[in-house]
Design an enzyme around this catalytic site. Structure first.
Site, PDB file in Angstrom:
ATOM      1  NE  ARG A 189      -4.545  -1.811   0.025  1.00 17.06           N
ATOM      2  CZ  ARG A 189      -4.099  -2.391  -1.253  1.00 17.06           C
ATOM      3  NH1 ARG A 189      -3.299  -2.628  -1.836  1.00 17.06           N
ATOM      4  NH2 ARG A 189      -5.283  -3.259  -0.451  1.00 17.06           N
ATOM      5  CG  ASP A 239       1.844  -3.030  -7.895  1.00 20.70           C
ATOM      6  OD1 ASP A 239       2.024  -2.379  -9.938  1.00 20.70           O
ATOM      7  OD2 ASP A 239       1.200  -2.960  -7.066  1.00 20.70           O
ATOM      8  CD  GLU A 255      -3.128   2.757  -5.553  1.00 19.85           C
ATOM      9  OE1 GLU A 255      -2.116   2.892  -5.273  1.00 19.85           O
ATOM     10  OE2 GLU A 255      -3.960   2.627  -5.626  1.00 19.85           O
ATOM     11  CG  HIS A 293      -3.442  -0.916  -6.672  1.00 20.73           C
ATOM     12  ND1 HIS A 293      -3.566   0.330  -5.479  1.00 20.73           N
ATOM     13  CD2 HIS A 293      -2.672  -2.379  -6.098  1.00 20.73           C
ATOM     14  CE1 HIS A 293      -3.354  -0.793  -4.598  1.00 20.73           C
ATOM     15  NE2 HIS A 293      -3.958  -2.354  -5.566  1.00 20.73           N
TER      16      HIS A 293
HETATM   17  P1  NAI Z   1      -1.474 -11.016   4.470  1.00 19.36           P
HETATM   18  O1  NAI Z   1      -2.745 -11.303   5.946  1.00 19.36           O
HETATM   19  O2  NAI Z   1      -1.234 -12.830   4.675  1.00 19.36           O
HETATM   20  O3  NAI Z   1       0.028 -11.054   5.704  1.00 19.36           O
HETATM   21  C1  NAI Z   1       0.167 -10.132   6.300  1.00 19.36           C
HETATM   22  C2  NAI Z   1       1.093  -9.924   6.895  1.00 19.36           C
HETATM   23  O4  NAI Z   1       2.244  -8.780   7.521  1.00 19.36           O
HETATM   24  C3  NAI Z   1       0.684 -10.809   8.526  1.00 19.36           C
HETATM   25  O5  NAI Z   1       2.023 -12.248   8.540  1.00 19.36           O
HETATM   26  C4  NAI Z   1       0.688  -9.764   9.956  1.00 19.36           C
HETATM   27  O6  NAI Z   1       0.921 -10.246  10.634  1.00 19.36           O
HETATM   28  C5  NAI Z   1       1.553  -8.936   9.086  1.00 19.36           C
HETATM   29  N1  NAI Z   1       1.883  -7.746   9.824  1.00 19.36           N
HETATM   30  C6  NAI Z   1       0.842  -6.932  10.055  1.00 19.36           C
HETATM   31  N2  NAI Z   1       1.017  -5.707  10.741  1.00 19.36           N
HETATM   32  C7  NAI Z   1       2.072  -5.120  10.469  1.00 19.36           C
HETATM   33  C8  NAI Z   1       2.760  -4.680  11.121  1.00 19.36           C
HETATM   34  N3  NAI Z   1       2.883  -3.461  11.991  1.00 19.36           N
HETATM   35  N4  NAI Z   1       4.599  -5.190  10.895  1.00 19.36           N
HETATM   36  C9  NAI Z   1       5.409  -6.110  10.182  1.00 19.36           C
HETATM   37  N5  NAI Z   1       4.176  -6.774   9.731  1.00 19.36           N
HETATM   38  C10 NAI Z   1       2.762  -7.176   9.919  1.00 19.36           C
HETATM   39  O7  NAI Z   1      -1.350 -10.594   3.594  1.00 19.36           O
HETATM   40  P2  NAI Z   1      -0.957 -11.221   2.104  1.00 19.36           P
HETATM   41  O8  NAI Z   1      -2.447 -11.497   1.614  1.00 19.36           O
HETATM   42  O9  NAI Z   1       0.108 -11.161   2.048  1.00 19.36           O
HETATM   43  O10 NAI Z   1      -0.888  -9.032   1.835  1.00 19.36           O
HETATM   44  C11 NAI Z   1      -0.083  -8.415   1.886  1.00 19.36           C
HETATM   45  C12 NAI Z   1      -0.734  -6.581   1.301  1.00 19.36           C
HETATM   46  O11 NAI Z   1      -0.647  -6.733   0.146  1.00 19.36           O
HETATM   47  C13 NAI Z   1      -2.054  -6.278   1.383  1.00 19.36           C
HETATM   48  O12 NAI Z   1      -2.396  -5.954   2.833  1.00 19.36           O
HETATM   49  C14 NAI Z   1      -2.198  -5.762   0.842  1.00 19.36           C
HETATM   50  O13 NAI Z   1      -2.021  -3.945   0.897  1.00 19.36           O
HETATM   51  C15 NAI Z   1      -1.562  -5.850  -0.157  1.00 19.36           C
HETATM   52  N6  NAI Z   1      -1.949  -6.109  -1.807  1.00 19.36           N
HETATM   53  C16 NAI Z   1      -1.524  -5.388  -2.867  1.00 19.36           C
HETATM   54  C17 NAI Z   1      -1.956  -6.111  -3.880  1.00 19.36           C
HETATM   55  C18 NAI Z   1      -1.473  -5.514  -5.471  1.00 19.36           C
HETATM   56  O14 NAI Z   1      -2.185  -5.611  -6.486  1.00 19.36           O
HETATM   57  N7  NAI Z   1      -0.632  -4.138  -5.270  1.00 19.36           N
HETATM   58  C19 NAI Z   1      -2.916  -7.248  -4.092  1.00 19.36           C
HETATM   59  C20 NAI Z   1      -3.564  -7.766  -3.293  1.00 19.36           C
HETATM   60  C21 NAI Z   1      -2.869  -7.475  -1.834  1.00 19.36           C
END
Ligand code: NAI
Length: 345
Positions: A231, A255, A260, A292
């Site tokens: 993000r 990305d 944005e 994105h």
């Molecule tokens: P997920 O929920 O599986 O993993 C997120 C990880 O971040 C978890 O292990 C969590 O414990 C950790 N976390 C939470 N708070 C934290 C902090 N303060 N400091 C460090 N780590 C922390 O989510 P996933 O599916 O891996 O997605 C990650 C991010 O990717 C999403 O939050 C979303 O913003 C982004 N995303 C971007 C996309 C794009 O098209 N550019 C598409 C899908 C997701």
């Protein structure tokens, strides 16, 4: 009948959601506009809204939806920083698509990284102009480099696996480290200090906003490459620009961008971009910006549509109960008002 106001519709959304039209009594009202306080009224008569990353689902929008009898906000994405989940409590259910293709995002992060480090974007432009010079295209080997991964959830873990395939040394930081994962967890400060490449895969929260800042950049190695497919708000873009100008940051692969919402996903060629910071970042030879698109694969679109429709049906046919209802991790499970499968929301 379940009428769904589908905000911020793109051509590829229609292609993946139209096959579900009319099935199980779901009917979509496809709207090109984004959801916000000015457009929320367009959902009148619908029982659900389907939204994406740059729709605004704040307290005022939620109250308006509630007043109109909308019972469900179905996010067709994983991240939910654009939703005021606290305000939604007791008014509308909020569901998301927790995983649709973590591979899509992790692989895009790698694509950006390889393009940037091996100057593929520069070489592509050169050879199209029959310029076959190699000057200025020197990259570096991934093998043996240290990559710092922030957030070891679904996407972060896949990214780590790919990096290991390159022979990179992986270190990581996560607020909730994965037990028995074999990942070397370090503090955020240590990650900043030791990494040649830093890739962000954590959600945007109050804690993580601007985690890449003037202070954190000062701690980093000279020439560090920063990748953000998570993000935009994770990075203070002004601080990043300064870091690039001072040659402290070697390259940035973005990305996502904090501002944005009114820029990405649209064709703005031929227009003057009213965002000086983004214009400057894009003008840098060592910055790659994609708008994105990390999620945008056929597999991901297919899975997004399937899960979103399942979420909607589950909410309406199962008394509001859906496994993909959001949990904002209130941290007080004992006092949590809504206990269901150990979710606090
Ligand atoms: P997920 O929920 O599986 O993993 C997120 C990880 O971040 C978890 O292990 C969590 O414990 C950790 N976390 C939470 N708070 C934290 C902090 N303060 N400091 C460090 N780590 C922390 O989510 P996933 O599916 O891996 O997605 C990650 C991010 O990717 C999403 O939050 C979303 O913003 C982004 N995303 C971007 C996309 C794009 O098209 N550019 C598409 C899908 C997701």
């Amino acid at each position: 009948m379940i009428k769904v106001a589908f905000y911020d519709t793109r051509e590829y959304d229609r292609a993946s959601f139209e096959p579900f039209e009319g099935k199980n009594d779901i009917h979509f009202r496809f709207l090109e506009t984004k959801l916000n306080e000015d457009t929320v009224e367009l959902a009148r008569g619908c029982s659900a809204v389907c939204v994406f990353v740059n729709d605004t689902v704040n307290a005022a929008v939620i109250d308006h939806l509630h007043e109109m009898g909308v019972r469900l906000v179905a996010l067709r994405c994983a991240g939910y920083n654009n939703v005021d989940v606290h305000s939604a409590f007791g008014k509308v259910h909020v569901v998301h698509v927790p995983a649709y293709s973590p591979y899509a995002v992790a692989e895009h992060a790698i694509a950006l990284l390889l393009t940037s480090v091996r100057r593929v974007h520069k070489a592509y432009n050169r050879t199209r102009d029959f310029n076959f010079s190699l000057n200025g295209l020197t990259g570096f080997d991934f093998h043996g480099k240290t990559v710092g991964v922030v957030g070891t959830g679904k996407i972060g873990r896949i990214f780590i696996d790919i990096c290991r395939g390159f022979g990179m040394h992986v270190i990581a930081y996560d607020m909730f480290p994965a037990k028995d994962s074999g990942i070397e967890y370090v503090s955020l400060d240590e990650l900043f200090t030791r990494s040649d490449i830093i890739s962000l895969h954590c959600p945007l929260t109050d804690d993580t906003r601007h985690m890449i800042s003037k202070d954190s950049i000062e701690k980093m190695k000279k020439g560090v490459v920063i990748v953000n497919t998570s993000r935009g708000g994770l990075i203070d873009a002004e601080a990043l620009l300064e870091g690039l100008k001072e040659r402290k940051v070697g390259a940035a692969c973005l990305d996502v961008y904090e501002e944005e919402a009114d820029i990405f996903f649209e064709d703005r060629s031929g227009h003057i971009l009213n965002d000086d910071l983004l214009s400057l970042l894009i003008s840098m030879p060592n910055v790659i910006v994609t708008s994105h698109q990390a999620f945008l694969t056929q597999e991901a679109l297919h899975n997004i549509a399937n899960t979103t429709v399942e979420n909607i049906l589950s909410c309406f046919n199962n008394d509001g109960i859906c496994d993909n209802e959001l949990c904002y991790r209130c941290g007080h499970m004992d006092q949590c008002r809504k206990k269901r499968k150990e979710r606090c929301f």
